[in-house]
Design a protein around this motif. Structure first.
Motif, PDB file in Angstrom:
ATOM      1  N   ARG A 168      25.397 -29.319  -8.156  1.00 22.96           N
ATOM      2  CA  ARG A 168      24.616 -28.094  -7.978  1.00 22.96           C
ATOM      3  C   ARG A 168      24.475 -27.352  -9.297  1.00 22.96           C
ATOM      4  N   PRO A 210      24.637 -20.761 -10.478  1.00 28.98           N
ATOM      5  CA  PRO A 210      23.713 -19.628 -10.386  1.00 28.98           C
ATOM      6  C   PRO A 210      23.385 -19.013 -11.750  1.00 28.98           C
ATOM      7  N   GLU A 264      22.725 -12.859  -6.077  1.00 30.70           N
ATOM      8  CA  GLU A 264      22.505 -13.062  -4.644  1.00 30.70           C
ATOM      9  C   GLU A 264      21.140 -13.696  -4.390  1.00 30.70           C
ATOM     10  N   LYS A 279      21.081 -17.396  -5.462  1.00 31.14           N
ATOM     11  CA  LYS A 279      21.805 -18.246  -4.511  1.00 31.14           C
ATOM     12  C   LYS A 279      20.907 -18.613  -3.333  1.00 31.14           C
ATOM     13  N   ASP A 329      19.680 -22.404  -2.523  1.00 25.55           N
ATOM     14  CA  ASP A 329      19.921 -22.976  -1.189  1.00 25.55           C
ATOM     15  C   ASP A 329      18.616 -23.485  -0.584  1.00 25.55           C
TER      16      ASP A 329
END
Length: 52
Positions: free
Chosen positions: A7, A10, A27, A30, A34
């Protein structure tokens, strides 16, 4: 695990987006990541499900 996806951190995603003038919070990035991983998973599943 062999099939595990690496991954993007961030912080790296924030830096990449900032290069294009897009400011996001941790936030927000993320959620974006996703979503992107989910879309990628769907695309790969569809590609592998196609008859050869």
């Amino acid at each position: 695990m062999e099939n595990e996806v690496k991954r993007i951190p961030p912080e790296k995603a924030i830096a990449l987006l900032k290069e294009d003038g897009i400011e996001v919070t941790v936030e927000q990035v993320k959620v974006i990541l996703d979503f992107m991983y989910e879309i990628a998973d769907i695309v790969v599943d569809q590609y592998l499900a196609k008859p050869a």
